[in-house]
Motif scaffolding. Structure first.
Motif, short mmCIF file in Angstrom:
data_model
loop_
_atom_site.label_atom_id
_atom_site.label_comp_id
_atom_site.label_asym_id
_atom_site.label_seq_id
_atom_site.Cartn_x
_atom_site.Cartn_y
_atom_site.Cartn_z
N ILE A 107 16.11 -75.72 -28.78
CA ILE A 107 14.69 -76.02 -28.53
C ILE A 107 14.18 -75.16 -27.39
O ILE A 107 14.89 -74.92 -26.41
CB ILE A 107 14.51 -77.51 -28.16
CG1 ILE A 107 14.99 -78.40 -29.31
CG2 ILE A 107 13.05 -77.82 -27.82
CD1 ILE A 107 15.00 -79.87 -28.97
N ALA A 108 12.94 -74.71 -27.51
CA ALA A 108 12.24 -74.03 -26.43
C ALA A 108 11.25 -75.03 -25.84
O ALA A 108 10.53 -75.71 -26.57
CB ALA A 108 11.50 -72.80 -26.94
N TYR A 109 11.24 -75.12 -24.52
CA TYR A 109 10.29 -75.98 -23.81
C TYR A 109 9.30 -75.06 -23.10
O TYR A 109 9.69 -74.21 -22.31
CB TYR A 109 11.01 -76.87 -22.80
CG TYR A 109 12.03 -77.77 -23.43
CD1 TYR A 109 11.65 -78.99 -23.98
CD2 TYR A 109 13.37 -77.40 -23.50
CE1 TYR A 109 12.58 -79.83 -24.58
CE2 TYR A 109 14.31 -78.24 -24.09
CZ TYR A 109 13.91 -79.44 -24.63
OH TYR A 109 14.84 -80.27 -25.22
N TRP A 110 8.01 -75.24 -23.41
CA TRP A 110 6.97 -74.39 -22.84
C TRP A 110 6.11 -75.20 -21.88
O TRP A 110 5.71 -76.32 -22.18
CB TRP A 110 6.01 -73.88 -23.89
CG TRP A 110 6.53 -72.97 -24.95
CD1 TRP A 110 7.83 -72.65 -25.22
CD2 TRP A 110 5.73 -72.27 -25.90
NE1 TRP A 110 7.88 -71.79 -26.28
CE2 TRP A 110 6.62 -71.54 -26.72
CE3 TRP A 110 4.37 -72.19 -26.13
CZ2 TRP A 110 6.15 -70.74 -27.76
CZ3 TRP A 110 3.91 -71.40 -27.16
CH2 TRP A 110 4.80 -70.67 -27.97
N GLN A 111 5.81 -74.60 -20.73
CA GLN A 111 4.76 -75.08 -19.84
C GLN A 111 3.74 -73.95 -19.81
O GLN A 111 4.07 -72.83 -19.42
CB GLN A 111 5.31 -75.35 -18.45
CG GLN A 111 6.26 -76.54 -18.40
CD GLN A 111 6.90 -76.64 -17.04
OE1 GLN A 111 7.88 -75.95 -16.78
NE2 GLN A 111 6.36 -77.50 -16.19
N THR A 112 2.53 -74.24 -20.24
CA THR A 112 1.55 -73.17 -20.49
C THR A 112 0.28 -73.39 -19.69
O THR A 112 -0.26 -74.50 -19.65
CB THR A 112 1.20 -73.13 -21.99
OG1 THR A 112 2.40 -72.99 -22.74
CG2 THR A 112 0.25 -71.99 -22.30
N THR A 113 -0.19 -72.33 -19.09
CA THR A 113 -1.52 -72.32 -18.51
C THR A 113 -2.28 -71.16 -19.15
O THR A 113 -1.73 -70.08 -19.35
CB THR A 113 -1.50 -72.24 -16.96
OG1 THR A 113 -2.81 -72.41 -16.46
CG2 THR A 113 -0.90 -70.96 -16.47
N GLN A 114 -3.53 -71.43 -19.52
CA GLN A 114 -4.31 -70.47 -20.30
C GLN A 114 -5.58 -70.11 -19.54
O GLN A 114 -6.28 -70.98 -19.03
CB GLN A 114 -4.68 -71.12 -21.64
CG GLN A 114 -5.38 -70.20 -22.60
CD GLN A 114 -4.42 -69.26 -23.31
OE1 GLN A 114 -3.38 -69.68 -23.77
NE2 GLN A 114 -4.79 -68.01 -23.38
N PHE A 115 -5.84 -68.81 -19.48
CA PHE A 115 -7.09 -68.28 -18.96
C PHE A 115 -7.73 -67.49 -20.09
O PHE A 115 -7.11 -67.26 -21.12
CB PHE A 115 -6.83 -67.37 -17.75
CG PHE A 115 -6.15 -68.06 -16.61
CD1 PHE A 115 -6.87 -68.78 -15.68
CD2 PHE A 115 -4.77 -67.97 -16.47
CE1 PHE A 115 -6.23 -69.43 -14.63
CE2 PHE A 115 -4.12 -68.61 -15.42
CZ PHE A 115 -4.86 -69.33 -14.50
N ILE A 126 0.00 -67.69 -19.39
CA ILE A 126 1.17 -67.64 -18.52
C ILE A 126 2.01 -68.87 -18.84
O ILE A 126 1.48 -69.99 -18.88
CB ILE A 126 0.78 -67.64 -17.03
CG1 ILE A 126 -0.18 -66.50 -16.73
CG2 ILE A 126 2.03 -67.58 -16.15
CD1 ILE A 126 -0.78 -66.55 -15.33
N ARG A 127 3.32 -68.64 -19.06
CA ARG A 127 4.20 -69.76 -19.43
C ARG A 127 5.52 -69.70 -18.66
O ARG A 127 6.03 -68.63 -18.38
CB ARG A 127 4.57 -69.70 -20.92
CG ARG A 127 3.43 -69.86 -21.86
CD ARG A 127 3.88 -69.72 -23.30
NE ARG A 127 4.16 -68.32 -23.61
CZ ARG A 127 4.90 -67.91 -24.62
NH1 ARG A 127 5.49 -68.78 -25.42
NH2 ARG A 127 5.09 -66.61 -24.85
N ILE A 128 6.03 -70.88 -18.37
CA ILE A 128 7.44 -71.03 -18.02
C ILE A 128 8.08 -71.52 -19.31
O ILE A 128 7.62 -72.53 -19.89
CB ILE A 128 7.67 -72.05 -16.89
CG1 ILE A 128 7.03 -71.58 -15.59
CG2 ILE A 128 9.16 -72.32 -16.71
CD1 ILE A 128 7.71 -70.40 -14.91
N VAL A 129 9.09 -70.82 -19.78
CA VAL A 129 9.75 -71.18 -21.03
C VAL A 129 11.24 -71.37 -20.74
O VAL A 129 11.86 -70.51 -20.11
CB VAL A 129 9.54 -70.10 -22.11
CG1 VAL A 129 10.34 -70.43 -23.37
CG2 VAL A 129 8.06 -69.95 -22.44
N GLU A 130 11.76 -72.50 -21.19
CA GLU A 130 13.18 -72.77 -21.07
C GLU A 130 13.77 -72.89 -22.46
O GLU A 130 13.25 -73.64 -23.29
CB GLU A 130 13.42 -74.06 -20.29
CG GLU A 130 12.97 -73.98 -18.85
CD GLU A 130 13.22 -75.27 -18.09
OE1 GLU A 130 14.39 -75.66 -17.96
OE2 GLU A 130 12.22 -75.89 -17.67
#
Length: 117
Positions: free
Chosen positions: A27-35, A40-44
């Protein structure tokens, strides 16, 4: 391309929820901020992560923790470890990620990586 300025701001990744994206395995876990025109993402990637698709999108990928393989459709494999970065524009490679032991990445993409003719 719409070019809008982004005022100074900080991102507290602890406050950004994680979304799950299943791979062929893992599984990929995404934390996303969008402009506007910028993501921009932190992906684990979990242990034994293997992407379920070939990606042709452009990225700047910084390996924050761990090790992963960026496999290109032509068979080439590039191993990235903590502190390494890769950069590619849209449509200039078909690539997918593989993470045997899990990894944490900072991924930036957006309009500035669109292929120029």
């Amino acid at each position: 391309m719409i070019n809008k300025n982004i005022p100074f701001q900080s991102i507290d990744w602890n406050k950004i929820p994680k979304t799950e994206h299943k791979g062929e395995t893992g599984i990929a876990y995404w934390q996303t901020t969008q402009f506007n025109g910028l993501r921009i993402r932190i992906v684990e990637y979990s242990k034994d992560y293997f992407a379920d698709h070939w990606c042709e999108k452009g990225h700047i990928v910084q390996c924050l923790e761990g090790t992963f393989i960026s496999e290109l459709k032509n068979g080439e494999r590039v191993i990235l470890t903590k502190g390494m970065t890769y950069v590619v524009s849209d449509e200039l490679s078909s690539h997918r990620s593989i993470a045997k032991d899990g990894v944490k990445l900072l991924i930036i993409d957006g309009d500035f990586l669109k292929k120029k003719e």
